[in-house]
Write an enzyme that holds these catalytic residues in place. Sequence first.
Site, mmCIF file in Angstrom:
data_model
loop_
_atom_site.group_PDB
_atom_site.id
_atom_site.type_symbol
_atom_site.label_atom_id
_atom_site.label_comp_id
_atom_site.label_asym_id
_atom_site.label_seq_id
_atom_site.Cartn_x
_atom_site.Cartn_y
_atom_site.Cartn_z
ATOM 1 N N LYS A 162 -0.434 -3.582 -2.187
ATOM 2 C CA LYS A 162 -1.114 -4.326 -1.191
ATOM 3 C C LYS A 162 -0.163 -5.530 -1.361
ATOM 4 O O LYS A 162 -0.127 -7.277 -1.036
ATOM 5 C CB LYS A 162 -2.399 -4.749 -1.593
ATOM 6 C CG LYS A 162 -3.381 -3.028 -1.538
ATOM 7 C CD LYS A 162 -4.757 -3.728 -1.881
ATOM 8 C CE LYS A 162 -5.573 -4.115 -0.511
ATOM 9 N NZ LYS A 162 -5.991 -2.420 -0.090
HETATM 10 C C1 LIG Z 1 -7.193 -1.932 0.918
HETATM 11 C C2 LIG Z 1 -6.896 -0.320 1.077
HETATM 12 C C3 LIG Z 1 -6.854 0.287 1.188
HETATM 13 C C4 LIG Z 1 -8.104 0.787 0.074
HETATM 14 O O1 LIG Z 1 -8.273 0.755 -1.188
HETATM 15 P P1 LIG Z 1 -9.047 1.059 -2.172
HETATM 16 O O2 LIG Z 1 -8.582 0.386 -3.755
HETATM 17 O O3 LIG Z 1 -10.493 1.292 -2.003
HETATM 18 O O4 LIG Z 1 -9.968 -0.636 -1.573
HETATM 19 C C5 LIG Z 1 -6.293 1.488 1.507
HETATM 20 N N1 LIG Z 1 -5.984 1.287 2.553
HETATM 21 C C6 LIG Z 1 -5.017 0.324 2.727
HETATM 22 C C7 LIG Z 1 -4.116 -0.169 3.648
HETATM 23 C C8 LIG Z 1 -5.520 -0.630 1.953
HETATM 24 O O5 LIG Z 1 -5.165 -1.651 2.043
#
Ligand SMILES: *Cc1c(COP(=O)(O)O)cnc(C)c1O
Length: 305
Positions: free
Chosen positions: A159
Amino acid sequence: MIQQVEKIWMDGKFVNWKDANIHVLTHTLHYGLGVFEGIRCYKCADGRSEVFRLKEHVDRLFESAHICQMDIPFSREEISEAILEILRVNKLEEAYIRPIVFIGDGEMGIYVKNYDIRVAIAAWAWGAYLGDEGIQRGIRVKVSSFTRQHVNISMTKSKTCGSYVNSIMAKREAILAGYDEALLLDNEGYVSEGSGENIFIVKNGVVKTTPRSSVLSGITRDSVIQILEDQGKTVKEESFTRDELYTADEAFFTGTAAEITPIREVDDRSVGNGSPGPVSKKVQEIYFRAVKGEEPRYNDWLSYL
Ligand SMILES: *Cc1c(COP(=O)(O)O)cnc(C)c1O
């Protein structure tokens, strides 16, 4: 507007909301190399509060940092404890929690020799990201003109702050065109994910979700796969096309922020009969019970405050 709370955790200390500031020459602000998490705390049926899948979120924060070659100057235990503390200190019973790891000020330019790695953790009350109505009735989605990050451009398992330029472009385009959320395709043209959500489809009882290669490896995605398998459903992690999505019986997005949001329409074509289907509704029901401590088999996903 973000609902203000009293304290924010910054570099190991609790500071007042208004003092949680950074310098304008903060490296991450200029170049986007930083990593973050999105975590939720829920109030349980018994009155206690829990952080959902805290360990997995903290592990992913450290993995994101590892991918970006950022050494977090705290241990996983310290970060986990700080996440629990920020909720206690602010007396939050339900909240969205945002840890961010970033490069501070002091040096400029793409290459920085002495990375000053800083960490902040904020938490605030945040309801349904795609709206309560979206959770109930489903949302309208548009396939984006923007392509999802390629695995070898910004990579997909982290992320990373800068990757969200792609998400913002896609989401804005979708909203301005009158839709609720964007759906991005990967560089080969297969369905990838939403601007911040993973996607699932259901056809003739078989559930499919995008393979992990082109998407952020969602913790909600993982929880949903487990819930579905425990319900005796087969979940295939397999690429699919936009027309397979158009002709699916059901589709839904998953994410910490979006939770489980059914998709009722894609590119002006109704999905199934245009309202949330039985599999989507069942998964939603179990998920919302699990996060409130009402599904004992999933209680090891909870970290109580
Ligand atoms: C954070 C995110 C998700 C979802 O991830 P979780 O762990 O379920 O919160 C999906 N796709 C992207 C691009 C993200 O940044």
